[in-house]
Enzyme design. Structure first.
Site, mmCIF file in Angstrom:
data_model
loop_
_atom_site.group_PDB
_atom_site.id
_atom_site.type_symbol
_atom_site.label_atom_id
_atom_site.label_comp_id
_atom_site.label_asym_id
_atom_site.label_seq_id
_atom_site.Cartn_x
_atom_site.Cartn_y
_atom_site.Cartn_z
ATOM 1 N N GLU A 94 11.911 -0.459 -56.262
ATOM 2 C CA GLU A 94 10.586 -0.438 -56.883
ATOM 3 C C GLU A 94 10.720 -0.106 -58.369
ATOM 4 O O GLU A 94 9.914 -0.545 -59.194
ATOM 5 C CB GLU A 94 9.668 0.578 -56.178
ATOM 6 C CG GLU A 94 8.184 0.394 -56.495
ATOM 7 C CD GLU A 94 7.253 1.159 -55.556
ATOM 8 O OE1 GLU A 94 6.846 0.596 -54.514
ATOM 9 O OE2 GLU A 94 6.922 2.311 -55.861
ATOM 10 N N GLY A 152 5.162 8.156 -57.704
ATOM 11 C CA GLY A 152 5.155 8.283 -56.249
ATOM 12 C C GLY A 152 6.554 8.397 -55.658
ATOM 13 O O GLY A 152 6.827 9.253 -54.817
ATOM 14 N N ARG A 153 7.471 7.540 -56.107
ATOM 15 C CA ARG A 153 8.812 7.525 -55.504
ATOM 16 C C ARG A 153 9.707 8.651 -56.002
ATOM 17 O O ARG A 153 10.844 8.767 -55.573
ATOM 18 C CB ARG A 153 9.464 6.158 -55.719
ATOM 19 C CG ARG A 153 9.488 5.674 -57.159
ATOM 20 C CD ARG A 153 9.814 4.188 -57.225
ATOM 21 N NE ARG A 153 9.746 3.651 -58.578
ATOM 22 C CZ ARG A 153 8.647 3.202 -59.154
ATOM 23 N NH1 ARG A 153 7.496 3.241 -58.517
ATOM 24 N NH2 ARG A 153 8.671 2.719 -60.390
ATOM 25 N N LYS A 156 -1.447 -6.512 -52.536
ATOM 26 C CA LYS A 156 -2.571 -5.639 -52.151
ATOM 27 C C LYS A 156 -3.895 -6.364 -52.374
ATOM 28 O O LYS A 156 -4.783 -6.352 -51.526
ATOM 29 C CB LYS A 156 -2.581 -4.365 -53.010
ATOM 30 C CG LYS A 156 -1.547 -3.330 -52.663
ATOM 31 C CD LYS A 156 -1.843 -2.052 -53.461
ATOM 32 C CE LYS A 156 -0.638 -1.153 -53.582
ATOM 33 N NZ LYS A 156 -0.839 -0.026 -54.495
ATOM 34 N N GLU A 208 -3.605 1.750 -46.483
ATOM 35 C CA GLU A 208 -2.921 2.205 -45.262
ATOM 36 C C GLU A 208 -3.226 3.670 -44.981
ATOM 37 O O GLU A 208 -3.597 4.050 -43.861
ATOM 38 C CB GLU A 208 -1.391 2.044 -45.406
ATOM 39 C CG GLU A 208 -0.903 0.613 -45.451
ATOM 40 C CD GLU A 208 -0.860 0.038 -46.857
ATOM 41 O OE1 GLU A 208 -1.582 0.542 -47.761
ATOM 42 O OE2 GLU A 208 -0.104 -0.930 -47.068
ATOM 43 N N LYS A 259 -1.116 9.907 -53.752
ATOM 44 C CA LYS A 259 -1.276 10.227 -55.173
ATOM 45 C C LYS A 259 -2.623 9.708 -55.678
ATOM 46 O O LYS A 259 -3.378 10.415 -56.317
ATOM 47 C CB LYS A 259 -0.110 9.608 -55.954
ATOM 48 C CG LYS A 259 -0.160 9.832 -57.441
ATOM 49 C CD LYS A 259 1.065 9.255 -58.122
ATOM 50 C CE LYS A 259 0.836 9.214 -59.626
ATOM 51 N NZ LYS A 259 1.948 8.626 -60.357
ATOM 52 N N HIS A 279 30.303 -0.248 -36.862
ATOM 53 C CA HIS A 279 30.224 -1.090 -35.664
ATOM 54 C C HIS A 279 29.072 -2.081 -35.756
ATOM 55 O O HIS A 279 28.680 -2.681 -34.751
ATOM 56 C CB HIS A 279 30.068 -0.202 -34.428
ATOM 57 C CG HIS A 279 31.252 0.699 -34.236
ATOM 58 N ND1 HIS A 279 32.362 0.327 -33.524
ATOM 59 C CD2 HIS A 279 31.523 1.936 -34.741
ATOM 60 C CE1 HIS A 279 33.245 1.309 -33.554
ATOM 61 N NE2 HIS A 279 32.769 2.296 -34.294
HETATM 62 O O1 F6P Z 1 3.666 0.626 -52.975
HETATM 63 C C1 F6P Z 1 3.114 1.035 -54.172
HETATM 64 C C2 F6P Z 1 2.833 2.494 -54.232
HETATM 65 O O2 F6P Z 1 2.009 2.705 -55.320
HETATM 66 C C3 F6P Z 1 4.096 3.353 -54.333
HETATM 67 O O3 F6P Z 1 4.614 3.391 -55.607
HETATM 68 C C4 F6P Z 1 3.579 4.655 -53.830
HETATM 69 O O4 F6P Z 1 4.610 5.535 -53.531
HETATM 70 C C5 F6P Z 1 2.784 4.191 -52.640
HETATM 71 O O5 F6P Z 1 2.187 2.975 -53.060
HETATM 72 C C6 F6P Z 1 1.744 5.152 -52.129
HETATM 73 O O6 F6P Z 1 0.779 5.436 -53.095
HETATM 74 P P1 F6P Z 1 -0.211 6.643 -52.947
HETATM 75 O O7 F6P Z 1 0.583 7.897 -52.905
HETATM 76 O O8 F6P Z 1 -1.090 6.579 -54.153
HETATM 77 O O9 F6P Z 1 -0.991 6.465 -51.677
#
Ligand code: F6P
Length: 546
Positions: free
Chosen positions: A358, A272-273, A517, A218, A212, A389
């Site tokens: 979150e 995002g979620r 972060k 990452e 987003k 189990h």
């Molecule tokens: O972990 C925080 C967060 O902002 C989430 O809310 C989001 O889904 C994720 O990182 C990934 O963010 P992006 O889509 O901006 O890479």
């Protein structure tokens, strides 16, 4: 900042709160089975038929009076107005000054949805159409890679909401999947993308970079490394055929080298979620095709209407949200288990962990003051029967109260009746066992048929007793179709909203992930020898070990 649009009153200050506390104390010693004996019509107010769903919340430690008080609490909290505020695009994500409109992506209504005075539905449709057209080209083989071959593999590069939703739904809808093979790379752990790239042919692989913000460490690290891998085998000109992006940040996608034509926009009014309904769901759409993706949206859209239009006592997300508050705030339950009885949904608990934790893992109220009660629930779970189990021992005989949602499907997708009957037998038997337990006299009756001496029987009996009275909700759904899955996910989204409103917190920001972060950036400089930042003794020692 614009004025606050949501009601603003702590949970415990509503006038029904005291009555609810008193009532909980009054019925604390009444078992669920006793409630059944006292209430011959209990199923009338604790079961719900909606579309392809049958929801049974009767196996809970609550009676009609408790239920009514919870409904009163929901009324007093201004939930009805809050629902209207959300769906009409008010800036209910107050701390980020954003609307919360993932519901606009699947709306079944034609009414305009306004953001900054502009109807966003045309924009939604345009983004969806661009995604559908692209997916059709890739699925049909019309979209060619740099050497003229059709795409066979797709790698989704994203994390959090840009990974968990698409990955969970692709797995859930594997039965409906076409010939494309999907892989997901999320962790910054280099071994993750190394494994994900194994056996892939750059000529036939499409990489979907989903972020987003397009600033997530990452995702950008993985995208860069994967681009290098690609360029070590393919020409630079191949990038435009093999890398596409989903983002709100079109400047950054361009700077990364992704053709604007191959960039699929999303909007900041989608969290995002909650974003799998948007172009973030592109990998889902590739895997199952636009028609199934549309059915997923349709199911969620129907659940949105149910949530908006149904009175609270029959409103499934409202009822589930209230029961969760009942256990969290009045019984001291810390966690909730989610047990889907299908292997296809084995990633649902992990997906809901982000959605729920979150969103509602917040300690500051909408008044800016720390709340004086528990918020958030710890979510965990695994597929049944595997979970039986693994950790069910603790739910049956442990010391913790763990309300659990059992999610099952009447019909299997592959028509294996013998297995389905066994699966459903376990699904139903577990909720009955959790509620009914096993008394000492039942245990002794059983032991009398063994060869054990009576003193041994007496000694063993306590370990075989089940106290029972463990609460569960049962969600029995017709079949795992895209439409029913859409409705199920939307149900949990709305449950999150209900709880956030009652807890008087903001469910749609996520400031709690920022500090880690920031510090990771600093620590990286330490590790790479670019700086020597001050740290506490433990952290310094740890750094010296690396
Ligand atoms: O972990 C925080 C967060 O902002 C989430 O809310 C989001 O889904 C994720 O990182 C990934 O963010 P992006 O889509 O901006 O890479």
């Amino acid at each position: 900042m614009q004025k606050k649009t949501l009601p603003n009153k702590p949970l415990t200050e509503h006038s029904s709160w005291k009555a609810l506390v008193a009532h909980q104390q009054k019925i604390a010693q009444t078992s669920i089975l006793d409630h059944f004996s006292k209430e011959p019509n209990r199923l009338d107010y604790t079961t719900f038929e909606w579309e392809n769903f049958y929801v049974d919340v009767s196996k809970n430690r609550i009676d009609q009076k408790g239920f009514d008080l919870l409904l009163q609490l929901a009324e007093e909290s201004g939930l009805a107005k809050a629902i209207t505020a959300q769906f009409s695009g008010e800036l209910i994500n107050h701390t980020e000054q954003r609307a919360v409109l993932h519901t606009a992506l699947r709306t079944l209504k034609k009414d305009p949805v306004l953001v900054d005075g502009k109807n966003i539905l045309a924009e939604v449709e345009a983004a969806q159409n661009k995604m559908f057209a692209f997916c059709e080209k890739v699925i049909s083989g019309d979209w060619k890679g740099y050497s003229g071959k059709a795409i066979t593999h797709v790698v989704n590069i994203g994390i959090g909401g840009s990974d968990l939703g698409p990955a969970m739904v692709v797995e859930a809808l594997a039965h409906y999947q076409n010939h494309l093979e999907l892989r997901f790379v999320s962790n910054v752990d280099g071994d993750h993308h190394h494994e994900a790239l194994k056996g892939l042919d750059p000529e036939t692989t499409l990489f979907v970079v989903v972020s987003k913000t397009f600033t997530t460490q990452e995702t950008l690290s993985n995208a860069n490394s994967i681009r290098q891998w690609f360029l070590s085998k393919a020409p630079e000109s191949g990038i435009s055929k093999h890398f596409i992006a989903v983002s709100t940040n079109l400047e950054k996608t361009k700077a990364f080298g992704i053709d604007p034509e191959n960039t699929f926009p999303m909007n900041d009014w989608v969290g995002g979620r909650f974003s799998l309904w948007s172009t973030v769901g592109l990998s889902i759409c590739l895997a199952v095709g636009p028609d199934h993706f549309k059915a997923l949206l349709q199911g969620a859209g129907k659940m949105d209407l149910h949530f908006q239009e149904t009175s609270f006592e029959k409103n499934i997300p409202v009822v589930l949200g209230l029961l969760s508050i009942w256990y969290n705030n009045l019984w001291g339950a810390e966690s909730e288990a989610i047990i889907p009885y299908t292997e296809y949904l084995k990633n649902l608990p992990a997906y809901l962990q982000q959605g729920i934790m979150e969103s509602n893992g917040k300690y500051v109220g909408r008044d800016g003051i720390p709340v004086q009660y528990q918020t958030g629930t710890i979510i965990w779970g695994a597929s049944g029967t595997n979970a039986q189990h693994a950790f069910f021992q603790l739910i049956h005989q442990g010391t913790k109260l763990i309300p659990a949602d059992f999610i099952g499907f009447k019909k299997s997708l592959n028509g294996n009746v013998a297995h389905q009957n066994k699966l459903l037998a376990n699904f139903i038997a577990q909720t009955e066992a959790l509620m009914a337990g096993k008394t000492k006299s039942q245990v002794m009756d059983e032991l009398q048929h063994s060869n054990m001496s009576s003193s041994l029987q007496e000694a063993l009996a306590p370990f075989k007793v089940f106290e029972g009275n463990k609460p569960t909700n049962t969600l029995l759904i017709e079949q795992l179709s895209p439409e029913n899955l859409g409705a199920l996910i939307a149900l949990y989204e709305h449950k999150i909203f209900v709880q956030g409103i009652l807890w008087n917190i903001y469910s749609y920001d996520q400031w709690g992930v920022e500090l880690g972060k920031q510090l990771a950036t600093k620590v990286l400089e330490d590790i790479e020898g670019e700086a020597a930042h001050a740290h506490d003794p433990s952290t310094l020692k740890l750094l010296s070990k690396i």
